[in-house]
Design a protein around this motif. Structure first.
Motif, mmCIF file in Angstrom:
data_model
loop_
_atom_site.group_PDB
_atom_site.id
_atom_site.type_symbol
_atom_site.label_atom_id
_atom_site.label_comp_id
_atom_site.label_asym_id
_atom_site.label_seq_id
_atom_site.Cartn_x
_atom_site.Cartn_y
_atom_site.Cartn_z
ATOM 1 N N LYS A 20 8.131 7.748 12.326
ATOM 2 C CA LYS A 20 9.391 7.976 12.599
ATOM 3 C C LYS A 20 10.178 8.779 11.145
ATOM 4 O O LYS A 20 11.085 9.802 11.684
ATOM 5 C CB LYS A 20 10.551 6.889 13.088
ATOM 6 C CG LYS A 20 10.169 6.521 14.317
ATOM 7 C CD LYS A 20 11.224 5.415 14.949
ATOM 8 C CE LYS A 20 10.911 5.047 16.397
ATOM 9 N NZ LYS A 20 12.150 4.026 16.645
ATOM 10 N N ILE A 21 9.878 8.398 10.080
ATOM 11 C CA ILE A 21 10.489 9.164 9.221
ATOM 12 C C ILE A 21 10.031 10.443 9.018
ATOM 13 O O ILE A 21 10.736 11.545 8.759
ATOM 14 C CB ILE A 21 10.271 8.202 7.797
ATOM 15 C CG1 ILE A 21 11.082 7.179 7.746
ATOM 16 C CG2 ILE A 21 10.283 9.051 6.630
ATOM 17 C CD1 ILE A 21 10.795 6.200 6.711
ATOM 18 N N ASN A 23 8.543 13.942 7.894
ATOM 19 C CA ASN A 23 8.888 14.662 6.788
ATOM 20 C C ASN A 23 9.644 14.339 5.908
ATOM 21 O O ASN A 23 9.991 14.868 4.657
ATOM 22 C CB ASN A 23 9.198 16.180 7.108
ATOM 23 C CG ASN A 23 7.766 16.784 8.054
ATOM 24 O OD1 ASN A 23 6.675 16.378 7.763
ATOM 25 N ND2 ASN A 23 8.192 17.628 8.881
ATOM 26 N N TYR A 24 10.631 13.236 6.096
ATOM 27 C CA TYR A 24 11.720 12.893 5.093
ATOM 28 C C TYR A 24 11.186 11.758 4.357
ATOM 29 O O TYR A 24 11.906 11.267 3.453
ATOM 30 C CB TYR A 24 12.882 12.340 6.075
ATOM 31 C CG TYR A 24 13.211 13.352 6.977
ATOM 32 C CD1 TYR A 24 14.178 14.272 6.541
ATOM 33 C CD2 TYR A 24 13.138 13.215 8.484
ATOM 34 C CE1 TYR A 24 14.719 15.205 7.578
ATOM 35 C CE2 TYR A 24 13.796 14.323 9.243
ATOM 36 C CZ TYR A 24 14.624 15.298 8.515
ATOM 37 O OH TYR A 24 15.059 15.983 9.525
ATOM 38 N N GLY A 25 9.876 11.470 4.172
ATOM 39 C CA GLY A 25 9.238 10.474 3.231
ATOM 40 C C GLY A 25 9.698 10.874 1.689
ATOM 41 O O GLY A 25 10.000 9.916 1.064
ATOM 42 N N LYS A 26 9.538 12.049 1.462
ATOM 43 C CA LYS A 26 9.717 12.525 0.087
ATOM 44 C C LYS A 26 11.374 12.159 -0.445
ATOM 45 O O LYS A 26 11.666 11.799 -1.452
ATOM 46 C CB LYS A 26 9.404 13.737 -0.256
ATOM 47 C CG LYS A 26 7.817 13.942 -0.196
ATOM 48 C CD LYS A 26 7.351 15.388 -0.466
ATOM 49 C CE LYS A 26 6.052 15.704 -0.378
ATOM 50 N NZ LYS A 26 5.604 17.169 -0.729
ATOM 51 N N TYR A 27 12.122 12.775 0.250
ATOM 52 C CA TYR A 27 13.495 12.724 0.399
ATOM 53 C C TYR A 27 14.147 10.925 0.175
ATOM 54 O O TYR A 27 14.737 10.693 -0.568
ATOM 55 C CB TYR A 27 14.423 13.304 1.378
ATOM 56 C CG TYR A 27 15.860 13.035 1.314
ATOM 57 C CD1 TYR A 27 16.623 13.759 0.590
ATOM 58 C CD2 TYR A 27 16.504 12.299 2.235
ATOM 59 C CE1 TYR A 27 17.909 13.530 0.228
ATOM 60 C CE2 TYR A 27 17.865 12.081 2.137
ATOM 61 C CZ TYR A 27 18.557 12.696 1.341
ATOM 62 O OH TYR A 27 19.938 12.653 1.155
ATOM 63 N N THR A 28 13.410 10.088 1.168
ATOM 64 C CA THR A 28 13.549 8.937 1.344
ATOM 65 C C THR A 28 13.178 8.192 -0.247
ATOM 66 O O THR A 28 13.968 7.448 -0.627
ATOM 67 C CB THR A 28 12.975 8.215 2.140
ATOM 68 O OG1 THR A 28 13.123 8.608 3.621
ATOM 69 C CG2 THR A 28 13.142 6.538 2.392
ATOM 70 N N THR A 31 15.663 9.330 -2.983
ATOM 71 C CA THR A 31 16.816 8.505 -3.046
ATOM 72 C C THR A 31 16.730 7.290 -3.245
ATOM 73 O O THR A 31 17.488 6.692 -4.115
ATOM 74 C CB THR A 31 17.291 8.521 -1.466
ATOM 75 O OG1 THR A 31 17.477 9.783 -1.014
ATOM 76 C CG2 THR A 31 18.804 7.887 -1.352
#
Length: 56
Positions: A20-21, A23-28, A31
């Motif tokens: 579900k994450i 492409n936001y894995g790097k941003y997560t 953060t």
């Protein structure tokens, strides 16, 4: 006229959560790292003011 306010809790696996994450894995990860660096327990404890009444 009673409303149904029950919420169903749906458990998902780690694999599904990562999917579900997407492409936001790097941003997560960035953060989480930034939050850890800012809220590092040793630094936070060193920077906290002394409790009142300890100056005597």
């Amino acid at each position: 006229m009673k409303k149904d306010t029950t919420k169903t809790q749906q458990d998902i696996s780690r694999k599904e959560a990562l999917k579900k994450i997407g492409n936001y894995g790097k941003y997560t990860a960035l953060t989480a790292l930034g939050t850890y660096l800012i809220l590092n327990p040793k630094k936070a404890q060193a920077a906290s003011p002394e409790p009142p009444g300890d100056g005597f």
